[in-house]
Design a protein around this motif. Structure first.
Motif, PDB file in Angstrom:
ATOM      1  N   HIS A 128       0.827  -1.226   0.000  1.00 18.72           N
ATOM      2  CA  HIS A 128       0.000   0.000   0.000  1.00 18.72           C
ATOM      3  C   HIS A 128       0.851   1.262   0.000  1.00 18.72           C
ATOM      4  CE1 HIS A 128      -3.660  -2.308   0.556  1.00 18.72           C
ATOM      5  NE2 HIS A 128      -3.098  -2.949   1.568  1.00 18.72           N
ATOM      6  N   ARG A 129       1.807   1.332  -0.908  1.00 19.31           N
ATOM      7  CA  ARG A 129       2.664   2.517  -0.991  1.00 19.31           C
ATOM      8  C   ARG A 129       1.945   3.640  -1.721  1.00 19.31           C
ATOM      9  NH1 ARG A 129       7.199   1.168   1.224  1.00 19.31           N
ATOM     10  NH2 ARG A 129       8.069  -0.932   0.969  1.00 19.31           N
ATOM     11  N   ALA A 130       1.896   4.785  -1.094  1.00 15.79           N
ATOM     12  CA  ALA A 130       1.210   5.938  -1.692  1.00 15.79           C
ATOM     13  C   ALA A 130       2.038   6.509  -2.836  1.00 15.79           C
ATOM     14  CB  ALA A 130       0.979   7.008  -0.631  1.00 15.79           C
ATOM     15  N   LYS A 131       1.375   6.728  -3.953  1.00 17.56           N
ATOM     16  CA  LYS A 131       2.016   7.342  -5.124  1.00 17.56           C
ATOM     17  C   LYS A 131       1.282   8.644  -5.420  1.00 17.56           C
ATOM     18  CE  LYS A 131       2.887   2.697  -6.930  1.00 17.56           C
ATOM     19  NZ  LYS A 131       2.092   1.989  -5.903  1.00 17.56           N
ATOM     20  N   ILE A 205       6.907   8.425  -4.386  1.00 17.27           N
ATOM     21  CA  ILE A 205       6.497   7.057  -4.073  1.00 17.27           C
ATOM     22  C   ILE A 205       6.843   6.835  -2.615  1.00 17.27           C
ATOM     23  CG2 ILE A 205       6.813   4.598  -4.533  1.00 17.27           C
ATOM     24  CD1 ILE A 205       7.800   5.356  -7.327  1.00 17.27           C
ATOM     25  N   GLY A 206       5.843   6.540  -1.788  1.00 21.79           N
ATOM     26  CA  GLY A 206       6.098   6.417  -0.361  1.00 21.79           C
ATOM     27  C   GLY A 206       6.696   7.706   0.172  1.00 21.79           C
ATOM     28  N   GLN A 207       7.804   7.577   0.888  1.00 21.96           N
ATOM     29  CA  GLN A 207       8.458   8.754   1.467  1.00 21.96           C
ATOM     30  C   GLN A 207       9.522   9.355   0.542  1.00 21.96           C
ATOM     31  OE1 GLN A 207       9.804   8.146   5.564  1.00 21.96           O
ATOM     32  NE2 GLN A 207       8.359   6.465   5.801  1.00 21.96           N
ATOM     33  N   VAL A 208       9.695   8.778  -0.631  1.00 23.48           N
ATOM     34  CA  VAL A 208      10.739   9.241  -1.554  1.00 23.48           C
ATOM     35  C   VAL A 208      10.127  10.174  -2.595  1.00 23.48           C
ATOM     36  CG1 VAL A 208      12.447   8.560  -3.267  1.00 23.48           C
ATOM     37  CG2 VAL A 208      12.111   7.170  -1.221  1.00 23.48           C
TER      38      VAL A 208
END
Length: 232
Positions: A128-131, A205-208
């Motif tokens: 469930h990585r937020a994009k 993407i995620g924290q990046v």
């Protein structure tokens, strides 16, 4: 490790080309000329040079690329330039591949690696990585845009999308956050609420987040913190 494998991994040529390179006396190991491309070397202990240039070996590579429009997220393509074609020679033999994909006309953050286990951890739906995306759209942006995305958009083929985030940011712009990566997903979700996406950009993407210093087509290695954050 065989010398030709190390040199091939770092983009110095095919096995046949490397054999000739060694025979020509251009390759040294710890300062001594090596004419045998099959010789075993220790990448951590031996200093390998080609034409006086020290060869830097990394088994696994992790890159952040600012994908421009007009290139495809693939390792090879018979028609269009690929994201791998944007990289310099030193990466051409490393078997890098894109982590997930962006459409040909979509810009923004794309990760590249040759670490399959790490890549799977990012693309797995279970993570469930937020994009985060920014979209330029045509059509009337509905007042209940956020609520409709949050309830889970149903696409025209009956596919139920996970709840997502969407908000209007301008007269013709919206911000979208999804946790999936299905084919043309953001564009299709927008189409389901009457919007046509004319430009799409992925910012994180995620924290990046995409490094603001990068220009389209440029890249840099991920930092250790960035890489680790995507491994959690």
């Amino acid at each position: 490790m065989r010398l030709d494998k190390l040199l091939g991994h770092t983009g110095w040529g095919t096995r046949k080309e490397l054999k000739e390179l060694c025979k020509s006396g251009q390759v040294t190991i710890n300062g001594d000329i090596c004419r045998d491309s099959g010789r075993k070397v220790d990448p951590q202990e031996d200093v390998v040079s080609v034409g006086g240039q020290v060869v830097s070996y990394e088994e696994y590579i992790y890159l952040m690329l600012y994908k421009p429009a007009g290139v495809v997220s693939a390792t090879e393509d018979n028609v269009s330039k690929t994201v791998i074609d944007l990289l310099p020679r030193q990466y051409q033999g490393s078997r890098l591949f894109p982590v997930g994909r962006l459409d040909k006309d979509t810009t923004g953050l794309l990760l590249l690696t040759n670490d399959g286990t790490w890549a799977h951890g990012i693309t797995s739906p279970k993570k469930h990585r937020a994009k985060h995306y920014q979209a330029v759209v045509e059509g009337h942006i509905p007042a209940d845009l956020g609520e409709r995305f949050a309830s889970g958009i149903v696409l025209d083929d009956g596919l139920h999308c996970l709840p997502a985030e969407a908000r209007q940011t301008g007269d013709h712009t919206i911000a979208v956050v999804v946790e999936e990566g299905k084919f043309h997903q953001v564009k299709r979700m927008c189409a389901a609420v009457g919007l046509t996406v004319t430009k799409l950009h992925r910012s994180s993407i995620g924290q990046v987040a995409l490094d603001e210093r990068l220009q389209p087509g440029e890249f840099r290695p991920l930092t250790e913190d960035e890489r680790n954050s995507l491994s959690l």
